[in-house]
Motif scaffolding. Structure first.
Motif, PDB file in Angstrom:
ATOM      1  N   ILE A  90       6.877  -6.390  -2.092  1.00 33.78           N
ATOM      2  CA  ILE A  90       6.831  -7.450  -1.084  1.00 33.78           C
ATOM      3  C   ILE A  90       6.705  -6.778   0.278  1.00 33.78           C
ATOM      4  N   PHE A  91       5.572  -7.010   0.934  1.00 33.15           N
ATOM      5  CA  PHE A  91       5.322  -6.466   2.264  1.00 33.15           C
ATOM      6  C   PHE A  91       5.617  -7.561   3.269  1.00 33.15           C
ATOM      7  N   LEU A  92       6.716  -7.397   4.006  1.00 32.04           N
ATOM      8  CA  LEU A  92       7.099  -8.404   5.000  1.00 32.04           C
ATOM      9  C   LEU A  92       6.322  -8.151   6.287  1.00 32.04           C
ATOM     10  N   ASP A  93       5.398  -9.044   6.564  1.00 32.30           N
ATOM     11  CA  ASP A  93       4.560  -8.967   7.760  1.00 32.30           C
ATOM     12  C   ASP A  93       5.000 -10.047   8.743  1.00 32.30           C
ATOM     13  N   PHE A 145      -1.346   0.408   3.714  1.00 34.63           N
ATOM     14  CA  PHE A 145      -2.482  -0.096   2.945  1.00 34.63           C
ATOM     15  C   PHE A 145      -3.466   1.011   2.570  1.00 34.63           C
ATOM     16  N   LYS A 146      -3.562   2.055   3.388  1.00 35.23           N
ATOM     17  CA  LYS A 146      -4.420   3.203   3.044  1.00 35.23           C
ATOM     18  C   LYS A 146      -3.800   4.024   1.924  1.00 35.23           C
ATOM     19  N   GLN A 147      -2.490   4.309   2.052  1.00 32.82           N
ATOM     20  CA  GLN A 147      -1.811   5.180   1.085  1.00 32.82           C
ATOM     21  C   GLN A 147      -1.528   4.500  -0.241  1.00 32.82           C
ATOM     22  N   GLN A 148      -1.281   3.209  -0.214  1.00 30.58           N
ATOM     23  CA  GLN A 148      -0.837   2.521  -1.424  1.00 30.58           C
ATOM     24  C   GLN A 148      -1.937   1.673  -2.059  1.00 30.58           C
ATOM     25  N   GLY A 149      -3.174   2.047  -1.883  1.00 32.01           N
ATOM     26  CA  GLY A 149      -4.289   1.287  -2.431  1.00 32.01           C
ATOM     27  C   GLY A 149      -4.217   1.080  -3.934  1.00 32.01           C
ATOM     28  N   ASP A 150      -3.581   2.015  -4.645  1.00 29.10           N
ATOM     29  CA  ASP A 150      -3.508   1.917  -6.108  1.00 29.10           C
ATOM     30  C   ASP A 150      -2.436   0.943  -6.594  1.00 29.10           C
ATOM     31  N   VAL A 151      -1.639   0.363  -5.705  1.00 33.01           N
ATOM     32  CA  VAL A 151      -0.605  -0.589  -6.132  1.00 33.01           C
ATOM     33  C   VAL A 151      -0.812  -1.984  -5.539  1.00 33.01           C
ATOM     34  N   LEU A 152      -1.968  -2.208  -4.936  1.00 34.66           N
ATOM     35  CA  LEU A 152      -2.212  -3.478  -4.259  1.00 34.66           C
ATOM     36  C   LEU A 152      -2.222  -4.665  -5.220  1.00 34.66           C
ATOM     37  N   ASP A 153      -2.439  -4.421  -6.521  1.00 33.88           N
ATOM     38  CA  ASP A 153      -2.446  -5.508  -7.508  1.00 33.88           C
ATOM     39  C   ASP A 153      -1.058  -6.122  -7.701  1.00 33.88           C
ATOM     40  N   LYS A 154      -0.018  -5.421  -7.297  1.00 33.38           N
ATOM     41  CA  LYS A 154       1.343  -5.981  -7.420  1.00 33.38           C
ATOM     42  C   LYS A 154       1.964  -6.265  -6.059  1.00 33.38           C
ATOM     43  N   LEU A 155       1.109  -6.425  -5.053  1.00 37.05           N
ATOM     44  CA  LEU A 155       1.544  -6.614  -3.679  1.00 37.05           C
ATOM     45  C   LEU A 155       1.542  -8.084  -3.280  1.00 37.05           C
ATOM     46  N   LEU A 156       2.638  -8.502  -2.661  1.00 38.51           N
ATOM     47  CA  LEU A 156       2.752  -9.838  -2.078  1.00 38.51           C
ATOM     48  C   LEU A 156       2.989  -9.635  -0.583  1.00 38.51           C
ATOM     49  N   VAL A 157       2.027 -10.052   0.236  1.00 42.34           N
ATOM     50  CA  VAL A 157       2.168  -9.951   1.690  1.00 42.34           C
ATOM     51  C   VAL A 157       2.751 -11.265   2.175  1.00 42.34           C
ATOM     52  N   VAL A 158       3.842 -11.168   2.935  1.00 45.25           N
ATOM     53  CA  VAL A 158       4.613 -12.338   3.331  1.00 45.25           C
ATOM     54  C   VAL A 158       4.778 -12.371   4.844  1.00 45.25           C
ATOM     55  N   GLN A 159       4.477 -13.518   5.438  1.00 40.45           N
ATOM     56  CA  GLN A 159       4.744 -13.693   6.868  1.00 40.45           C
ATOM     57  C   GLN A 159       5.947 -14.611   7.093  1.00 40.45           C
ATOM     58  N   HIS A 160       6.204 -15.493   6.150  1.00 39.22           N
ATOM     59  CA  HIS A 160       7.296 -16.461   6.299  1.00 39.22           C
ATOM     60  C   HIS A 160       8.054 -16.562   4.978  1.00 39.22           C
ATOM     61  N   LYS A 161       9.314 -16.874   5.059  1.00 43.95           N
ATOM     62  CA  LYS A 161      10.183 -16.972   3.881  1.00 43.95           C
ATOM     63  C   LYS A 161       9.622 -17.904   2.818  1.00 43.95           C
ATOM     64  N   LYS A 162       8.973 -18.978   3.236  1.00 40.24           N
ATOM     65  CA  LYS A 162       8.430 -19.944   2.276  1.00 40.24           C
ATOM     66  C   LYS A 162       7.393 -19.282   1.352  1.00 40.24           C
ATOM     67  N   ASP A 163       6.723 -18.218   1.828  1.00 36.27           N
ATOM     68  CA  ASP A 163       5.762 -17.507   0.994  1.00 36.27           C
ATOM     69  C   ASP A 163       6.458 -16.849  -0.201  1.00 36.27           C
ATOM     70  N   VAL A 164       7.638 -16.286   0.028  1.00 35.50           N
ATOM     71  CA  VAL A 164       8.415 -15.672  -1.048  1.00 35.50           C
ATOM     72  C   VAL A 164       8.915 -16.757  -2.002  1.00 35.50           C
ATOM     73  N   ASN A 166       7.642 -19.667  -2.604  1.00 34.72           N
ATOM     74  CA  ASN A 166       6.505 -20.174  -3.379  1.00 34.72           C
ATOM     75  C   ASN A 166       6.121 -19.220  -4.500  1.00 34.72           C
ATOM     76  N   TYR A 167       6.146 -17.923  -4.231  1.00 37.16           N
ATOM     77  CA  TYR A 167       5.831 -16.927  -5.238  1.00 37.16           C
ATOM     78  C   TYR A 167       6.800 -17.007  -6.420  1.00 37.16           C
ATOM     79  N   PHE A 168       8.087 -17.032  -6.128  1.00 38.55           N
ATOM     80  CA  PHE A 168       9.081 -17.056  -7.206  1.00 38.55           C
ATOM     81  C   PHE A 168       9.092 -18.397  -7.944  1.00 38.55           C
ATOM     82  N   GLU A 169       8.783 -19.477  -7.259  1.00 40.03           N
ATOM     83  CA  GLU A 169       8.668 -20.775  -7.945  1.00 40.03           C
ATOM     84  C   GLU A 169       7.500 -20.768  -8.925  1.00 40.03           C
ATOM     85  N   ARG A 170       6.385 -20.133  -8.542  1.00 40.01           N
ATOM     86  CA  ARG A 170       5.199 -20.071  -9.413  1.00 40.01           C
ATOM     87  C   ARG A 170       5.457 -19.273 -10.687  1.00 40.01           C
TER      88      ARG A 170
END
Length: 172
Positions: A90-93, A145-164, A166-170
């Protein structure tokens, strides 16, 4: 889909890493760890920094367990193993201005004793938090994002708590 059992949360100072880690740990009964406490040996007499080898060994002992939530701003070489072994990153942006407000709010709460800190809340640390926050904004995001390109498939970028939420509800 099942709830991820190995979660790495990364973000800048004031992004909400510790708050989110504590909330997820309580909700899903997964232990959480702060990377700052992997870097530092906390003592009443003062903190001392672990060597890179000690940090790597300590972190390895955590990531070898069946479930964990690791949170921190760190993305140096010694931390790579936790990104690679995570089920979810989870990348908190969190917006920059919100982080600035949180840094000020946290410092005030720590100075008046409402919030406990692992460190001495000095003005020196307070001003460093602004520099760390700016550095993460200007360089840290891009570096991740440059260094971790090989793990982007398991990445959730979040700007607001509701994004997290929503992810866990799904995935439930």
């Amino acid at each position: 889909m099942a709830i991820p059992q190995k979660i790495h949360i990364i973000g800048s100072v004031g992004s909400g890493k510790t708050t989110l880690a504590k909330e997820l740990a309580k909700t899903y009964h997964i232990p959480y760890y702060e990377l700052d406490n992997v870097v530092w040996i906390r003592k009443e007499s003062g903190d001392s920094m672990r060597t890179e080898q000690e940090r790597m060994a300590y972190l390895q002992s955590i990531v070898q367990t069946d479930s964990w939530i690791i949170e921190g701003i760190h993305q140096e070489e010694w931390v790579i193993q936790s990104f690679q072994q995570a089920d979810c990153i989870i990348f908190l942006d969190t917006p920059y201005k919100i982080r600035i407000f949180r840094i000020i709010k946290r410092f005030v709460k720590q100075k008046i004793g409402i919030e406990k800190a692992h460190y001495q809340p000095t003005f020196s640390i307070f001003f460093k938090m602004f520099r760390w926050n700016k550095r993460f904004e200007l360089k840290g995001k891009t570096k991740f994002f440059k260094q971790q390109g090989d793990v982007l498939d398991k990445l959730l970028v979040v700007q607001h708590k509701k994004d997290v939420d929503n992810y866990f509800e799904r995935i439930l």
